[in-house]
Enzyme design. Structure first.
Site, PDB file in Angstrom:
ATOM      1  N   ASP A 153      28.245  76.935  22.795  1.00  0.00           N
ATOM      2  CA  ASP A 153      28.219  76.533  24.199  1.00  0.00           C
ATOM      3  C   ASP A 153      26.772  76.211  24.598  1.00  0.00           C
ATOM      4  OD1 ASP A 153      30.361  77.125  26.784  1.00  0.00           O
ATOM      5  OD2 ASP A 153      28.252  76.784  27.243  1.00  0.00           O
TER       6      ASP A 153
ATOM      7  N   ASN B  83      39.937  79.338  30.254  1.00  0.00           N
ATOM      8  CA  ASN B  83      40.040  79.002  31.677  1.00  0.00           C
ATOM      9  C   ASN B  83      40.990  77.819  31.825  1.00  0.00           C
ATOM     10  OD1 ASN B  83      38.105  80.968  32.368  1.00  0.00           O
ATOM     11  ND2 ASN B  83      36.429  79.552  31.910  1.00  0.00           N
TER      12      ASN B  83
ATOM     13  N   GLY C 137      39.021  78.265  36.797  1.00  0.00           N
ATOM     14  CA  GLY C 137      37.605  78.055  36.504  1.00  0.00           C
ATOM     15  C   GLY C 137      37.348  77.043  35.402  1.00  0.00           C
ATOM     16  N   GLN C 138      38.346  76.212  35.094  1.00  0.00           N
ATOM     17  CA  GLN C 138      38.162  75.215  34.035  1.00  0.00           C
ATOM     18  C   GLN C 138      37.338  74.046  34.561  1.00  0.00           C
ATOM     19  OE1 GLN C 138      41.842  73.690  32.377  1.00  0.00           O
ATOM     20  NE2 GLN C 138      40.792  72.716  30.641  1.00  0.00           N
TER      21      GLN C 138
ATOM     22  N   HIS D  46      39.999  74.425  25.481  1.00  0.00           N
ATOM     23  CA  HIS D  46      38.966  75.107  24.707  1.00  0.00           C
ATOM     24  C   HIS D  46      39.099  76.601  24.871  1.00  0.00           C
ATOM     25  CE1 HIS D  46      37.348  74.040  28.681  1.00  0.00           C
ATOM     26  NE2 HIS D  46      36.647  75.158  28.645  1.00  0.00           N
TER      27      HIS D  46
ATOM     28  N   HIS E 287      36.865  79.929  24.701  1.00  0.00           N
ATOM     29  CA  HIS E 287      35.546  80.545  24.612  1.00  0.00           C
ATOM     30  C   HIS E 287      35.668  81.783  23.718  1.00  0.00           C
ATOM     31  CE1 HIS E 287      33.777  78.589  28.347  1.00  0.00           C
ATOM     32  NE2 HIS E 287      35.058  78.465  28.622  1.00  0.00           N
TER      33      HIS E 287
END
Ligand code: AMP
Ligand code: ZN
Length: 115
Positions: free
Chosen positions: A30, A88, A94-95, A101, A103
């Site tokens: 990230d 998310n 909160g995307q 994806h 995390h």
């Protein structure tokens, strides 16, 4: 998708620091790490989110969860102490990037509940 930043990473049109790649999946660091280990695992196929998954996506999602994430956790040295996997989903989830994806966060103690 043409204007999707994670499709561009999957297609090598923009650079990333990859930690794993195979035919179906790429995993990369990230850009704004929230923990000592912060890796994003994505299917190369454009899927918008967990909320958009179809039956045909079962293979790639189980590959990510059963094979890729455990391998990355071992390689990154977080498998034993523990880590967090977050997907998310949608605006209130909160995307911010609309390409599925996961995390993978570790290397410090996590708090609960999330913000
Ligand atoms: P989310 O907010 O759950 O959609 O997560 C998107 C994540 O993508 C954030 O943690 C960003 O820091 C990360 N991100 C955005 N652009 C890039 C990029 N080009 N390379 C690596 N990570 C990125
Ligand atoms: Zn995409």
């Amino acid at each position: 998708m043409a204007d999707c930043i994670f499709c561009k990473i999957a297609n090598k049109e923009i650079p990333s620091t990859a930690v794993f790649e195979d035919e179906q999946v790429i995993a990369f660091k990230d850009l704004e790490p929230q923990a000592p280990v912060h890796v994003l695992v994505i299917p190369k196929k454009h899927i918008v989110s967990v909320g958009a998954l179809q039956a045909e996506d079962k293979d790639v999602v189980s590959h990510i969860l059963c094979d890729v994430i455990p391998k990355i956790a071992k390689e990154q040295g977080i498998a034993e102490k523990g880590f967090r996997v977050v997907a998310n989903t949608g605006a209130e989830g909160g995307q911010t990037v609309n390409h599925l994806h996961f995390h993978v966060l570790g290397g410090r103690s996590m708090q609960w509940p999330p913000g």
